[in-house]
Scaffold this motif. Structure first.
Motif, short mmCIF file in Angstrom:
data_model
loop_
_atom_site.label_atom_id
_atom_site.label_comp_id
_atom_site.label_asym_id
_atom_site.label_seq_id
_atom_site.Cartn_x
_atom_site.Cartn_y
_atom_site.Cartn_z
N GLY A 1 0.81 -1.22 0.00
CA GLY A 1 0.00 0.00 0.00
C GLY A 1 0.84 1.26 0.00
O GLY A 1 2.05 1.21 0.18
N GLY A 2 0.19 2.41 -0.17
CA GLY A 2 0.90 3.69 -0.21
C GLY A 2 1.40 4.14 1.15
O GLY A 2 2.30 4.95 1.23
N THR A 3 0.79 3.60 2.20
CA THR A 3 1.17 4.06 3.54
C THR A 3 2.63 3.72 3.85
O THR A 3 3.34 4.52 4.43
N HIS A 4 3.06 2.54 3.42
CA HIS A 4 4.46 2.14 3.64
C HIS A 4 5.41 3.19 3.08
O HIS A 4 6.35 3.60 3.73
N MET A 5 5.13 3.60 1.83
CA MET A 5 6.02 4.53 1.14
C MET A 5 6.18 5.81 1.93
O MET A 5 7.29 6.31 2.10
N ASN A 6 5.06 6.36 2.40
CA ASN A 6 5.12 7.59 3.17
C ASN A 6 5.96 7.43 4.43
O ASN A 6 6.78 8.29 4.75
N THR A 7 5.74 6.30 5.12
CA THR A 7 6.49 6.05 6.34
C THR A 7 7.97 5.94 6.05
O THR A 7 8.80 6.51 6.76
N ILE A 8 8.30 5.23 4.98
CA ILE A 8 9.71 5.06 4.61
C ILE A 8 10.35 6.41 4.33
O ILE A 8 11.45 6.70 4.81
N LEU A 9 9.65 7.25 3.55
CA LEU A 9 10.20 8.58 3.23
C LEU A 9 10.38 9.41 4.49
O LEU A 9 11.40 10.09 4.65
N GLY A 55 18.29 3.98 10.47
CA GLY A 55 18.68 3.34 9.22
C GLY A 55 18.18 1.91 9.15
O GLY A 55 17.68 1.46 8.11
N LYS A 56 18.29 1.18 10.25
CA LYS A 56 17.82 -0.20 10.30
C LYS A 56 16.31 -0.26 10.18
O LYS A 56 15.76 -1.16 9.54
N GLU A 57 15.63 0.69 10.79
CA GLU A 57 14.17 0.75 10.71
C GLU A 57 13.74 1.01 9.26
O GLU A 57 12.80 0.40 8.77
N VAL A 58 14.45 1.90 8.58
CA VAL A 58 14.17 2.18 7.16
C VAL A 58 14.33 0.89 6.34
O VAL A 58 13.47 0.56 5.51
N GLU A 59 15.41 0.16 6.60
CA GLU A 59 15.64 -1.10 5.89
C GLU A 59 14.51 -2.10 6.13
O GLU A 59 14.05 -2.76 5.21
N ARG A 60 14.07 -2.19 7.38
CA ARG A 60 12.97 -3.10 7.72
C ARG A 60 11.70 -2.72 6.97
O ARG A 60 11.02 -3.57 6.40
N LEU A 61 11.39 -1.42 6.97
CA LEU A 61 10.18 -0.94 6.30
C LEU A 61 10.26 -1.20 4.80
O LEU A 61 9.26 -1.60 4.18
N GLU A 62 11.43 -0.97 4.21
CA GLU A 62 11.61 -1.21 2.77
C GLU A 62 11.41 -2.68 2.46
O GLU A 62 10.79 -3.04 1.46
N HIS A 63 11.94 -3.53 3.32
CA HIS A 63 11.81 -4.97 3.15
C HIS A 63 10.34 -5.40 3.21
O HIS A 63 9.87 -6.17 2.39
N GLN A 64 9.63 -4.84 4.19
CA GLN A 64 8.19 -5.13 4.34
C GLN A 64 7.44 -4.71 3.08
O GLN A 64 6.55 -5.42 2.60
N ALA A 65 7.78 -3.54 2.56
CA ALA A 65 7.10 -3.00 1.37
C ALA A 65 7.30 -3.94 0.19
O ALA A 65 6.38 -4.19 -0.59
#
Length: 69
Positions: A1-9, A55-65
Motif C-alpha cells: 500500500g501507499g502508507t508504507h512509502m510515506n512512512t519510509i520517506l 537506518g535499520k528501521e528504514v531497511e525493515r520498512l523497505e523490506h516489508q514493502a
C-alpha cells in the motif's frame, strides 16, 4: 500500500536530519586537537546510535514493502 512509502520517506528524512545534527554536533564540540570531551563523546555516541537505529528501521520498512507487493 501507499502508507508504507510515506512512512519510509518520513523515516529516511528523519535519519538524514539526525545525521546532519550528529555531524553538526561533532563539528561544534570538537576541540582544536580534533577530539571530543568525555561527556560530548557520550552524547555523540548516542546520536550516532539513533542514526544507525533509524537506518535499520528504514531497511525493515523497505523490506516489508517489497514483501507486501
Amino acid at each position: 500500500g501507499g502508507t508504507h512509502m510515506n512512512t519510509i520517506l518520513e523515516m529516511r528524512e528523519k535519519r538524514a536530519k539526525a545525521w546532519e545534527d550528529t555531524k553538526a554536533f561533532l563539528d561544534e564540540k570538537r576541540g582544536k586537537d580534533g577530539l571530543l570531551s568525555a561527556e560530548d563523546t557520550v552524547v555523540y555516541d548516542k546520536m550516532e546510535a539513533d542514526v544507525v537505529a533509524l537506518g535499520k528501521e528504514v531497511e525493515r520498512l523497505e523490506h516489508q514493502a517489497v514483501i507486501d507487493r
